[in-house]
Design a protein around this motif. Structure first.
Motif, mmCIF file in Angstrom:
data_model
loop_
_atom_site.group_PDB
_atom_site.id
_atom_site.type_symbol
_atom_site.label_atom_id
_atom_site.label_comp_id
_atom_site.label_asym_id
_atom_site.label_seq_id
_atom_site.Cartn_x
_atom_site.Cartn_y
_atom_site.Cartn_z
ATOM 1 N N GLU A 410 12.536 -25.142 31.697
ATOM 2 C CA GLU A 410 11.941 -25.903 30.602
ATOM 3 C C GLU A 410 10.873 -26.857 31.124
ATOM 4 O OE1 GLU A 410 11.161 -27.249 26.767
ATOM 5 O OE2 GLU A 410 12.129 -25.436 27.546
ATOM 6 N N THR A 411 11.134 -27.461 32.290
ATOM 7 C CA THR A 411 10.135 -28.339 32.914
ATOM 8 C C THR A 411 8.856 -27.575 33.207
ATOM 9 O OG1 THR A 411 11.798 -29.789 33.905
ATOM 10 C CG2 THR A 411 9.642 -29.743 34.965
ATOM 11 N N LEU A 412 8.989 -26.372 33.742
ATOM 12 C CA LEU A 412 7.809 -25.566 34.061
ATOM 13 C C LEU A 412 7.050 -25.177 32.793
ATOM 14 C CD1 LEU A 412 9.177 -23.181 36.848
ATOM 15 C CD2 LEU A 412 7.649 -25.134 37.128
ATOM 16 N N ARG A 413 7.783 -24.838 31.748
ATOM 17 C CA ARG A 413 7.125 -24.439 30.503
ATOM 18 C C ARG A 413 6.298 -25.593 29.938
ATOM 19 N NH1 ARG A 413 7.478 -24.778 25.249
ATOM 20 N NH2 ARG A 413 9.301 -26.152 25.289
ATOM 21 N N ARG A 414 6.930 -26.761 29.847
ATOM 22 C CA ARG A 414 6.215 -27.919 29.310
ATOM 23 C C ARG A 414 5.139 -28.404 30.276
ATOM 24 N NH1 ARG A 414 11.047 -31.770 26.849
ATOM 25 N NH2 ARG A 414 11.713 -30.353 25.184
ATOM 26 N N GLY A 415 5.475 -28.384 31.564
ATOM 27 C CA GLY A 415 4.542 -28.897 32.563
ATOM 28 C C GLY A 415 3.271 -28.084 32.653
ATOM 29 N N GLY A 416 3.393 -26.766 32.531
ATOM 30 C CA GLY A 416 2.206 -25.925 32.586
ATOM 31 C C GLY A 416 1.230 -26.276 31.480
ATOM 32 N N SER A 417 1.747 -26.477 30.285
ATOM 33 C CA SER A 417 0.879 -26.857 29.157
ATOM 34 C C SER A 417 0.243 -28.218 29.395
ATOM 35 C CB SER A 417 1.696 -26.885 27.863
ATOM 36 O OG SER A 417 2.243 -25.619 27.588
ATOM 37 N N ASP A 449 0.295 -27.473 41.282
ATOM 38 C CA ASP A 449 -0.663 -26.554 41.900
ATOM 39 C C ASP A 449 -0.531 -25.156 41.304
ATOM 40 O OD1 ASP A 449 -2.650 -25.892 43.996
ATOM 41 O OD2 ASP A 449 -1.016 -24.662 44.790
ATOM 42 N N GLU A 450 0.700 -24.736 41.062
ATOM 43 C CA GLU A 450 0.925 -23.405 40.494
ATOM 44 C C GLU A 450 0.339 -23.307 39.092
ATOM 45 O OE1 GLU A 450 4.954 -21.194 39.468
ATOM 46 O OE2 GLU A 450 4.658 -21.363 41.631
ATOM 47 N N ALA A 451 0.473 -24.386 38.305
ATOM 48 C CA ALA A 451 -0.074 -24.380 36.945
ATOM 49 C C ALA A 451 -1.596 -24.472 36.952
ATOM 50 C CB ALA A 451 0.516 -25.542 36.151
ATOM 51 N N ALA A 452 -2.154 -25.171 37.955
ATOM 52 C CA ALA A 452 -3.603 -25.379 38.000
ATOM 53 C C ALA A 452 -4.348 -24.214 38.630
ATOM 54 C CB ALA A 452 -3.911 -26.666 38.775
#
Length: 467
Positions: A410-417, A449-452
């Protein structure tokens, strides 16, 4: 601090024709019987030469090597001591047990309480996190969790000496050469100074075929500020890397093959990771680096040696290294959680959370992220006979991992956005923003970094980000 020239001029060395030399590459002094020995015998001054050519008479698993070590010292009058926890709750200056001597600091060393036996032997699970970025790429030289075989003698002032430097080296050489069959002339002893847990002493590092397998520390000092003070108790503080001894005996392409055997093979099959034997062997021989920043340069040299492009080699090795890393991290995680650690953002809880998240990220590189919970359960089964508390806490461990994984997804989902929205308004992510994302949203710099990355933005955190 320079080691005095006569510090290790021991009867054992003189009786057996060892001479003291200086390594032209690292500058350290070492002892050798081999008249043709030109270096200290430790990587990276030399490449590993035991891959596919183990120098021992026998091939031993980690469990077998542990028992070989413990029973050898029992035969030589040492009392066998059960390992202490990996969470060092008896210390206010350490979160985890980093060495077997930590079990006895400070109270036994200072004479407040007697040792459980004198001399004693223990195979102590230990954890270290300072080289976590090297776990995987160095093929097992660096691990976050490992077993340190320690035989310890406490020589208290005013009492008869138990034993000291000469006998310590004799024990080491007997186990390595007489019991396991390593040719004596292959062994070098490199001089140094070791410090940890508030104490220090000169040491000898036992090296075979490029691999440092043991550190024999002769603890004589307290560390007080930036200087050393003599201790009233002289302590034999040895660290035999049980996994490294097993790796040496098997000559396998990595320590992970020696440590995890069938678990590793199963993951490689499932991820369809295959690498030519010759490439894997050469990568292993030249896998020793001391800083993560050296990796790309080292891989470039290896690619030239193999006649490959660097990017081609990296594409081949990265999924394999990801599996190596996940194996190490899930084992460490199981030990922490079995001792009652709850994943969080503070103290030991942070270490558990770090291992879960890193394991998930690296498994995703190999397309195996959905197998993380299965891998944790496999670790419990694989090590549970040797460490019964793992099986006793199985249900609690699996439940904590499942809950933490749900939170992290859930952190990754929200964090990516969130990261994508930030990058629409600015060209880069600065350190202050990284800190805010970590403190307020639980996103590590690696997550950011992964999201960016898909947006062409690279994120780098300072080395002391987690300090």
């Amino acid at each position: 601090m320079e080691v005095p020239p006569d510090e290790f001029r021991l009867p054992f060395f003189e009786e057996n024709g060892f001479v003291r030399r200086r390594c032209p590459l690292c500058g350290n002094h070492y002892w050798t019987q081999n008249p043709d020995q030109e270096t200290c015998g430790d990587a990276p001054c030399v490449a590993y030469t035991f891959i596919d050519k183990p120098p021992t008479r026998v091939r031993l698993t980690v469990s077998e090597m542990r028992e070989k070590f413990l029973s050898f010292f029992e035969r030589h009058g040492h009392g066998r001591v059960r390992p202490y926890p990996v969470v060092a709750r008896w210390r206010d200056d350490l979160m985890v047990t980093i060495a077997s001597i930590v079990d006895f600091q400070p109270y036994v060393i200072e004479g407040v309480i007697p040792p459980p036996s004198n001399p004693l032997v223990v195979s102590q699970p230990c954890m270290r996190f300072e080289d976590i970025d090297l776990v995987g790429p160095t093929f097992g030289r660096h691990l976050t969790i490992f077993e340190m075989g320690g035989h310890h003698a406490f020589n208290y002032e005013g009492q008869p000496e138990v034993y000291w430097k000469d006998q310590t080296v004799r024990y080491h050489h007997e186990l390595l050469c007489d019991d396991l069959g390593v040719p004596s002339e292959m062994v070098t002893y490199k001089e140094g100074l070791w410090s940890g847990g508030g104490n220090a002493g000169y040491d000898l590092e036992g090296c075979v075929a490029g691999l440092e397998v043991s550190t024999l520390v002769f603890m004589m000092y307290r560390v007080v500020g930036d200087h050393l003070e003599p201790m009233p108790c002289r302590v034999v503080d040895t660290g035999y890397g049980i996994e490294r001894w097993s790796w040496l005996s098997q000559g396998s392409p990595s320590a992970f093959h020696a440590i995890y055997g069938p678990i590793l093979e199963g993951l490689l099959r499932e991820a369809e990771i295959t690498i030519e034997d010759a490439v894997l062997a050469e990568a292993a021989k030249h896998s020793c680096i001391s800083r993560a920043e050296e990796l790309l340069e080292a891989r470039g040299r290896l690619a030239d040696l193999l006649g490959l492009g660097r990017d081609e080699l990296l594409r081949a090795l990265r999924p394999l290294e990801a599996v190596y890393t996940a194996l190490d991290h899930t084992k460490g995680l199981v030990f922490l959680l079995s001792e009652g650690v709850v994943p969080s953002n503070v103290k030991e809880g942070y270490l558990a959370r770090l291992l879960i998240r890193r394991a998930y990220r690296v498994l995703r590189r190999a397309g195996l992220e959905e197998r993380l919970l299965d891998l944790v359960e496999a670790q419990i089964g694989y090590w549970g006979d040797d460490f019964p508390q793992l099986k006793e806490m199985r249900d609690e461990v699996l439940e904590m991992v499942e809950v933490e994984l749900s939170k992290y997804r859930e952190t990754l989902r929200r964090g990516g956005s969130l990261v994508r929205r930030l990058l629409r308004r600015r060209p880069a992510i600065d350190v202050e923003t990284l800190i805010e994302l970590y403190d307020s949203h639980g996103l590590t710099p690696e997550d950011v970094d992964e999201a960016a990355s898909p947006l062409g933005v690279s994120v780098e955190a300072p080395e002391d980000f987690y300090a």
